[in-house]
Design a protein around this motif. Structure first.
Motif, mmCIF file in Angstrom:
data_model
loop_
_atom_site.group_PDB
_atom_site.id
_atom_site.type_symbol
_atom_site.label_atom_id
_atom_site.label_comp_id
_atom_site.label_asym_id
_atom_site.label_seq_id
_atom_site.Cartn_x
_atom_site.Cartn_y
_atom_site.Cartn_z
ATOM 1 N N ALA A 173 46.375 41.467 47.683
ATOM 2 C CA ALA A 173 46.731 40.789 46.436
ATOM 3 C C ALA A 173 46.353 39.307 46.504
ATOM 4 N N GLN A 174 46.566 38.679 47.655
ATOM 5 C CA GLN A 174 46.204 37.270 47.807
ATOM 6 C C GLN A 174 44.689 37.074 47.714
ATOM 7 N N LEU A 175 43.942 37.977 48.331
ATOM 8 C CA LEU A 175 42.481 37.900 48.260
ATOM 9 C C LEU A 175 41.997 38.090 46.826
ATOM 10 N N ALA A 176 42.614 39.020 46.121
ATOM 11 C CA ALA A 176 42.226 39.268 44.731
ATOM 12 C C ALA A 176 42.506 38.042 43.861
ATOM 13 N N LEU A 238 36.283 39.479 58.232
ATOM 14 C CA LEU A 238 37.095 38.276 58.410
ATOM 15 C C LEU A 238 38.481 38.452 57.802
ATOM 16 N N ALA A 239 38.550 39.166 56.681
ATOM 17 C CA ALA A 239 39.824 39.350 55.983
ATOM 18 C C ALA A 239 40.803 40.199 56.785
ATOM 19 N N GLU A 240 40.304 41.004 57.695
ATOM 20 C CA GLU A 240 41.161 41.870 58.504
ATOM 21 C C GLU A 240 41.740 41.151 59.725
ATOM 22 N N LEU A 241 41.197 39.987 60.063
ATOM 23 C CA LEU A 241 41.594 39.279 61.280
ATOM 24 C C LEU A 241 42.528 38.118 60.965
#
Length: 314
Positions: A173-176, A238-241
């Motif tokens: 949600a933050q990435l979106a 990167l988003a997974e780390l």
């Protein structure tokens, strides 16, 4: 020249007598950690100011035995945009022994563009510079030594991270929400920008180039390009780390482990908006541009050069 940034303070002693581009003959660096100590409302904590003061004192004391003509000290967006920036500049100026200047976002982008034009050459041809700093995104375009158009947005990688990516790693949600903000603001702002030869200026972009160009068998220490395709492939990873794991990746420094994801997403949106498949990495930027400005004024008189310092900075 003392540069006070969100991650570190760096003091370079530059030989102005060099027949080529004046280069640093001596340099020292010390961590400021301003990005880590800037709150959501833009205020830098007391601990953050104290850390920055120590970094400035370390640089100045380390250079005490070096003969210099003048010390030019300036703060980047981490100093300029802090809600308590005036108080912080006063304290940092006392630590440095000189006034700490700041450039407006537009002037900062114009000076960096000037340096990039000097590095790239080929005057008269359209050129575009892209700079993703801690506090702002700056895109400058032109055909001469100074840009004809500058677009500056308050979407630097550190600021975006504070505003949108509170969790580490961030939630979907933050990435979106971050992507929605960037897609709503960047494409309209760049709609009238006629891009020329594209150059990437910032450390975030250079570190992304190292990351995306490296392979499991080899780390490309000095990449020449940041490619949109590689960027798009790396963003989900990167988003997974969390930031500690990102800082262990090729090219990513510890100080930029948190902000590298926001910087990557912003770079992707900028490149898509301008229709760019890649950015050429330019090793010069604001620091070199200020040296050139000072040197150009100094060719007239030393007083002109010192006057430039007073007029260029707020």
């Amino acid at each position: 020249m003392l540069d006070i940034g969100s991650a570190a303070a760096r003091l370079d002693i530059v030989d102005l007598a060099s027949p080529r581009m004046p280069r640093a003959t001596w340099s020292v660096k010390s961590r400021t950690r301003l990005a880590e100590h800037t709150l959501a409302d833009g205020r830098v904590t007391e601990e953050g100011i104290a850390d920055a003061e120590r970094a400035v004192r370390h640089c100045v004391r380390a250079s005490a035995d070096k003969p210099v003509e003048a010390l030019i000290a300036y703060g980047t967006s981490a100093v300029r945009d802090a809600s308590n920036g005036a108080r912080m500049r006063k304290r940092l100026g006392e630590a440095a022994g000189v006034r700490i200047g700041v450039l407006t976002p537009r002037d900062e982008a114009a000076v960096a563009y000037h340096a990039a034009r000097r590095w790239h050459g080929r005057g008269g041809r359209p050129m575009t510079t892209v700079d993703i700093g801690g506090g702002t995104i700056d895109v400058a375009t032109g055909t001469g030594t100074d840009p004809g158009r500058v677009v500056s947005l308050p979407h630097g990688a550190a600021r975006l991270t504070r505003q949108f990516l509170a969790d580490d790693p961030p939630t979907p949600a933050q990435l979106a929400e971050l992507r929605r903000e960037l897609h709503e603001t960047i494409p309209p702002a760049l709609r009238r920008v006629e891009s020329g030869h594209p150059l990437a200026l910032s450390k975030v972009l250079r570190q992304l180039a190292v990351l995306t160009e490296s392979t499991p068998d080899a780390v490309v220490r000095r990449p020449h390009r940041l490619r949109l395709k590689g960027l798009a492939e790396w963003i989900p990873r990167l988003a997974e780390l969390d930031h500690r794991k990102r800082a262990k990746l090729p090219g990513v420094s510890r100080s930029r482990g948190k902000r590298i994801l926001a910087g990557a997403i912003a770079a992707e949106v900028i490149m898509e908006s301008l229709g760019l498949a890649e950015l050429e990495i330019c090793p010069w930027g604001l620091r070199q541009g200020l040296v050139y400005r000072f040197l150009e004024a100094r060719t007239r008189t030393r007083a002109d050069a010192l006057d430039l310092v007073g007029t260029l900075f707020d």
